[in-house]
Scaffold this motif. Structure first.
Motif, PDB file in Angstrom:
ATOM      1  N   PHE A  48       0.869  -1.176   0.000  1.00 24.80           N
ATOM      2  CA  PHE A  48       0.000   0.000   0.000  1.00 24.80           C
ATOM      3  C   PHE A  48       0.903   1.223   0.000  1.00 24.80           C
ATOM      4  CE2 PHE A  48      -3.115   3.002   1.804  1.00 24.80           C
ATOM      5  CZ  PHE A  48      -4.260   2.628   1.112  1.00 24.80           C
ATOM      6  N   PRO A  49       0.610   2.215  -0.812  1.00 27.91           N
ATOM      7  CA  PRO A  49       1.500   3.386  -0.869  1.00 27.91           C
ATOM      8  C   PRO A  49       1.405   4.242   0.388  1.00 27.91           C
ATOM      9  CG  PRO A  49      -0.351   3.654  -2.376  1.00 27.91           C
ATOM     10  CD  PRO A  49      -0.469   2.288  -1.785  1.00 27.91           C
ATOM     11  N   GLY A  50       2.534   4.738   0.818  1.00 24.03           N
ATOM     12  CA  GLY A  50       2.549   5.710   1.897  1.00 24.03           C
ATOM     13  C   GLY A  50       2.040   7.042   1.367  1.00 24.03           C
ATOM     14  N   VAL A  51       1.377   7.797   2.208  1.00 25.18           N
ATOM     15  CA  VAL A  51       0.790   9.062   1.785  1.00 25.18           C
ATOM     16  C   VAL A  51       1.298  10.193   2.666  1.00 25.18           C
ATOM     17  CG1 VAL A  51      -1.378  10.313   1.458  1.00 25.18           C
ATOM     18  CG2 VAL A  51      -1.303   7.882   1.051  1.00 25.18           C
ATOM     19  N   THR A  90     -10.157  11.265   2.952  1.00 23.94           N
ATOM     20  CA  THR A  90      -9.668  10.037   2.317  1.00 23.94           C
ATOM     21  C   THR A  90      -9.922  10.061   0.821  1.00 23.94           C
ATOM     22  OG1 THR A  90     -10.014   8.785   4.352  1.00 23.94           O
ATOM     23  CG2 THR A  90      -9.859   7.509   2.318  1.00 23.94           C
ATOM     24  N   MET A  91     -11.104  10.520   0.424  1.00 23.17           N
ATOM     25  CA  MET A  91     -11.414  10.590  -1.008  1.00 23.17           C
ATOM     26  C   MET A  91     -10.581  11.661  -1.707  1.00 23.17           C
ATOM     27  SD  MET A  91     -13.380   8.122  -1.656  1.00 23.17           S
ATOM     28  CE  MET A  91     -12.389   7.281  -0.438  1.00 23.17           C
ATOM     29  N   LEU A  92     -10.318  12.758  -1.021  1.00 18.16           N
ATOM     30  CA  LEU A  92      -9.452  13.791  -1.598  1.00 18.16           C
ATOM     31  C   LEU A  92      -8.051  13.231  -1.845  1.00 18.16           C
ATOM     32  CD1 LEU A  92     -10.538  16.924   0.458  1.00 18.16           C
ATOM     33  CD2 LEU A  92     -10.834  16.595  -2.005  1.00 18.16           C
ATOM     34  N   VAL A  93      -7.534  12.473  -0.882  1.00 17.24           N
ATOM     35  CA  VAL A  93      -6.216  11.856  -1.039  1.00 17.24           C
ATOM     36  C   VAL A  93      -6.252  10.825  -2.168  1.00 17.24           C
ATOM     37  CG1 VAL A  93      -4.525  10.325   0.062  1.00 17.24           C
ATOM     38  CG2 VAL A  93      -5.443  12.286   1.315  1.00 17.24           C
ATOM     39  N   ALA A  94      -7.294  10.020  -2.220  1.00 16.71           N
ATOM     40  CA  ALA A  94      -7.389   8.995  -3.268  1.00 16.71           C
ATOM     41  C   ALA A  94      -7.383   9.638  -4.659  1.00 16.71           C
ATOM     42  CB  ALA A  94      -8.659   8.164  -3.076  1.00 16.71           C
ATOM     43  N   ILE A 100      -3.674  11.064  -9.122  1.00 15.71           N
ATOM     44  CA  ILE A 100      -3.499  12.380  -9.736  1.00 15.71           C
ATOM     45  C   ILE A 100      -3.079  12.285 -11.201  1.00 15.71           C
ATOM     46  CG2 ILE A 100      -1.111  12.720  -8.962  1.00 15.71           C
ATOM     47  CD1 ILE A 100      -3.828  15.434  -9.192  1.00 15.71           C
ATOM     48  N   ASN A 101      -2.224  11.347 -11.548  1.00 15.68           N
ATOM     49  CA  ASN A 101      -1.740  11.219 -12.927  1.00 15.68           C
ATOM     50  C   ASN A 101      -2.517  10.193 -13.744  1.00 15.68           C
ATOM     51  OD1 ASN A 101       0.336  13.168 -12.610  1.00 15.68           O
ATOM     52  ND2 ASN A 101       1.558  11.647 -11.530  1.00 15.68           N
ATOM     53  N   ASP A 102      -3.540   9.614 -13.145  1.00 15.84           N
ATOM     54  CA  ASP A 102      -4.341   8.612 -13.850  1.00 15.84           C
ATOM     55  C   ASP A 102      -5.391   9.289 -14.726  1.00 15.84           C
ATOM     56  OD1 ASP A 102      -2.902   6.765 -12.432  1.00 15.84           O
ATOM     57  OD2 ASP A 102      -4.536   6.212 -11.076  1.00 15.84           O
ATOM     58  N   PRO A 103      -5.939   8.551 -15.671  1.00 15.32           N
ATOM     59  CA  PRO A 103      -7.038   9.107 -16.473  1.00 15.32           C
ATOM     60  C   PRO A 103      -8.267   9.358 -15.602  1.00 15.32           C
ATOM     61  CG  PRO A 103      -6.482   6.864 -17.179  1.00 15.32           C
ATOM     62  CD  PRO A 103      -5.532   7.231 -16.097  1.00 15.32           C
ATOM     63  N   PHE A 104      -9.155  10.194 -16.103  1.00 13.91           N
ATOM     64  CA  PHE A 104     -10.342  10.570 -15.334  1.00 13.91           C
ATOM     65  C   PHE A 104     -11.139   9.350 -14.875  1.00 13.91           C
ATOM     66  CE2 PHE A 104     -14.836  11.661 -14.998  1.00 13.91           C
ATOM     67  CZ  PHE A 104     -14.773  12.633 -14.005  1.00 13.91           C
ATOM     68  N   ALA A 105     -11.227   8.337 -15.687  1.00 12.56           N
ATOM     69  CA  ALA A 105     -11.995   7.135 -15.337  1.00 12.56           C
ATOM     70  C   ALA A 105     -11.521   6.526 -14.024  1.00 12.56           C
ATOM     71  CB  ALA A 105     -11.906   6.105 -16.462  1.00 12.56           C
TER      72      ALA A 105
END
Length: 145
Positions: A48-51, A90-94, A100-105
């Protein structure tokens, strides 16, 4: 037809929508939190990525806390406004850190959850909730003679 365009809602209608919203979003978010809970207690290396500078284990524990415990509290309507805050975070972080660099989908689901938590933050849990039971015990209705 006029009924469909009516914008004057009764308190009962709002309370019904709130319980549907609470149960729906709570159960759906549990489907994301329970696999994380299993991962947390699996005993192996945490994938799991650290945030925000936190270790992967702490990030996962916080996600589990909000997505599992928070969802259960939302479902039963206990501390709904307070619980909505970490779920929104949590949703803001997700959306804005993990994806952040993923496609909108890939961001869309997190954004949908984010939007659904705002009415709960603003309106609270409604009449059909533990919050209501607590409030009615703390301030019982008195009948004037």
């Amino acid at each position: 037809m006029k009924t469909f365009t009516n914008t004057n809602f009764t308190t009962s209608q709002v309370d019904l929508v709130l319980i549907i919203l609470r149960i729906g979003v709570g159960v759906l978010m549990l489907t994301h939190g329970l696999p994380k809970l299993q991962m947390l207690f699996a005993g192996g290396e945490i994938q799991f990525p650290g945030v925000l500078g936190l270790s992967p284990a702490v990030s996962l524990a916080l996600a589990v806390l909000t997505e599992v415990v928070g969802s259960i509290l939302i479902i039963i309507g206990l501390g709904t406004r307070w619980v909505a805050i970490p779920l929104i975070a949590t949703m803001l972080v997700a959306v804005f850190v993990f994806h952040i660099n993923d496609p909108f989908a890939n961001k869309e689901l997190g954004l949908l959850y984010l939007v659904l938590y705002f009415p709960l933050l603003i309106l609270g849990s409604g009449k059909y909730s533990v919050d209501q039971v607590i409030n009615s015990v703390q301030s019982p209705v008195t009948v004037e003679e």
